[in-house]
Motif scaffolding. Structure first.
Motif, short mmCIF file in Angstrom:
data_model
loop_
_atom_site.label_atom_id
_atom_site.label_comp_id
_atom_site.label_asym_id
_atom_site.label_seq_id
_atom_site.Cartn_x
_atom_site.Cartn_y
_atom_site.Cartn_z
N MET A 1 0.84 -1.19 0.00
CA MET A 1 0.00 0.00 0.00
C MET A 1 0.88 1.25 0.00
N ARG A 2 0.52 2.20 -0.83
CA ARG A 2 1.26 3.45 -0.91
C ARG A 2 0.72 4.43 0.13
N GLU A 3 1.64 5.07 0.85
CA GLU A 3 1.30 6.11 1.81
C GLU A 3 2.27 7.27 1.64
N VAL A 4 1.82 8.46 1.99
CA VAL A 4 2.68 9.65 1.94
C VAL A 4 2.75 10.24 3.34
N ILE A 5 3.97 10.36 3.86
CA ILE A 5 4.21 11.00 5.15
C ILE A 5 4.59 12.45 4.86
N PHE A 6 3.95 13.39 5.51
CA PHE A 6 4.25 14.79 5.19
C PHE A 6 4.26 15.66 6.43
N ASP A 7 4.90 16.83 6.26
CA ASP A 7 4.98 17.82 7.33
C ASP A 7 4.95 19.20 6.69
N THR A 8 4.47 20.18 7.44
CA THR A 8 4.41 21.54 6.95
C THR A 8 5.07 22.49 7.93
N GLU A 9 5.52 23.64 7.42
CA GLU A 9 5.93 24.77 8.25
C GLU A 9 5.05 25.95 7.88
N THR A 10 4.76 26.80 8.85
CA THR A 10 3.76 27.85 8.65
C THR A 10 4.22 29.17 9.28
N THR A 11 3.41 30.20 9.07
CA THR A 11 3.70 31.49 9.68
C THR A 11 3.14 31.59 11.09
N GLY A 12 2.35 30.62 11.50
CA GLY A 12 1.73 30.66 12.83
C GLY A 12 0.90 29.43 13.07
N LEU A 13 -0.07 29.55 13.95
CA LEU A 13 -0.80 28.37 14.43
C LEU A 13 -2.20 28.22 13.86
N ASP A 14 -2.75 29.26 13.23
CA ASP A 14 -4.16 29.19 12.85
C ASP A 14 -4.40 29.81 11.47
N PRO A 15 -4.74 28.99 10.48
CA PRO A 15 -5.00 29.56 9.15
C PRO A 15 -6.24 30.45 9.13
N LYS A 16 -7.13 30.29 10.09
CA LYS A 16 -8.34 31.11 10.12
C LYS A 16 -8.05 32.56 10.45
N THR A 17 -6.88 32.83 11.04
CA THR A 17 -6.52 34.20 11.38
C THR A 17 -5.49 34.76 10.40
N GLY A 18 -5.31 34.10 9.28
CA GLY A 18 -4.43 34.62 8.24
C GLY A 18 -3.07 33.98 8.15
N ASP A 19 -2.80 32.99 8.99
CA ASP A 19 -1.51 32.30 8.89
C ASP A 19 -1.48 31.45 7.62
N ARG A 20 -0.29 31.27 7.07
CA ARG A 20 -0.13 30.57 5.79
C ARG A 20 0.92 29.46 5.90
N MET A 21 0.80 28.51 5.01
CA MET A 21 1.80 27.45 4.89
C MET A 21 2.96 27.97 4.05
#
Length: 237
Positions: A1-21
């Motif tokens: 089975m194929r799986e993708v492990i991923f991680d992100t870095e962002t400008t902050g903790l909440d995209p709802k307040t305008g933070d971005r990946m």
């Protein structure tokens, strides 16, 4: 089975307040074994970088200003992700930012049913223990000495090793698991692959005559003489 492990870095903790990946790193695994295929990209968030976030990942606004916007790389990213389950540590956070970026450019969100959260798996396997990526690397003896700051691809590579340990250890990569076995993150099922040499139909194997395992008359006489020559044997007392 194929799986993708991923991680992100962002400008902050909440995209709802305008933070971005601002960064994503992905590692491909098939049968819980890394294939060597990865995807890595930085994104221009078109906003400032709070100093608190920069201290975590070291990505400055000046550095990211030269990188492509998410919309310019999204097709390549989605091609890599395909329809595989997506594994992340505290996956709700990473899914939230990834789907926010997709929503901002009018693309379809990734279904939450594809989410595999290693924090949830670790909490079930090690209740009451520390569950950070660093703590799990220490628990499983995974070298993280090169992790000076957070980095999406580096963290995804470390998480891939942690994920293997959380879901059965390195023995799962020995070719004993079929394509459909162990599909769930908590599965401990091990089955033989149908095309493995020990599981082929008998017509596909060269036939060998059975070897004799019964002692011959000569061997029995030799054994009898050997036993008779033992002095003070306990069976003669």
């Amino acid at each position: 089975m194929r799986e993708v492990i991923f991680d992100t870095e962002t400008t902050g903790l909440d995209p709802k307040t305008g933070d971005r990946m601002v960064e994503i790193g992905c590692v491909e695994m098939i049968g819980r074994v890394e294939t060597g295929r990865t995807f890595h990209a930085y994104f221009n968030p078109e906003r400032d970088m709070p100093i608190e976030a920069e201290r975590v990942h070291g990505l400055s606004a000046a550095f990211l200003a030269t990188k492509p916007r998410f919309a310019e790389t999204v097709d390549e990213l989605l091609d890599f992700l395909g329809d595989a389950p997506l594994v992340a540590h505290n996956a709700g956070f990473d899914f939230g930012f990834l789907n926010n970026e997709l929503q901002l450019i009018g693309r379809e969100a990734i279904a939450m049913e594809r989410m595999v959260d290693t924090v949830a798996i670790a909490r079930k396997k090690h209740p009451g223990s520390k569950l950070s990526l660093d703590a799990l690397c220490t628990r499983y003896g995974i070298d993280r000495s090169h992790r000076v700051k957070h980095g999406a691809l580096l963290d995804a590579e470390l998480l891939a090793q942690v994920y293997v340990e959380l879901t059965g250890g390195r023995q799962i990569g020995l070719g004993l698991v079929g394509d459909d076995a162990g599909a769930g993150p908590d599965s401990n099922v091990t089955t033989f692959t149908p095309n493995a040499p020990w599981h082929r139909p008998s017509g596909d194997r060269p036939r060998r005559e059975p070897r004799p395992h019964v002692a011959s008359a000569e061997e029995l006489e030799r054994h009898k003489a050997f036993i008779a020559g033992i002095d003070n044997a306990i069976w003669t007392r």
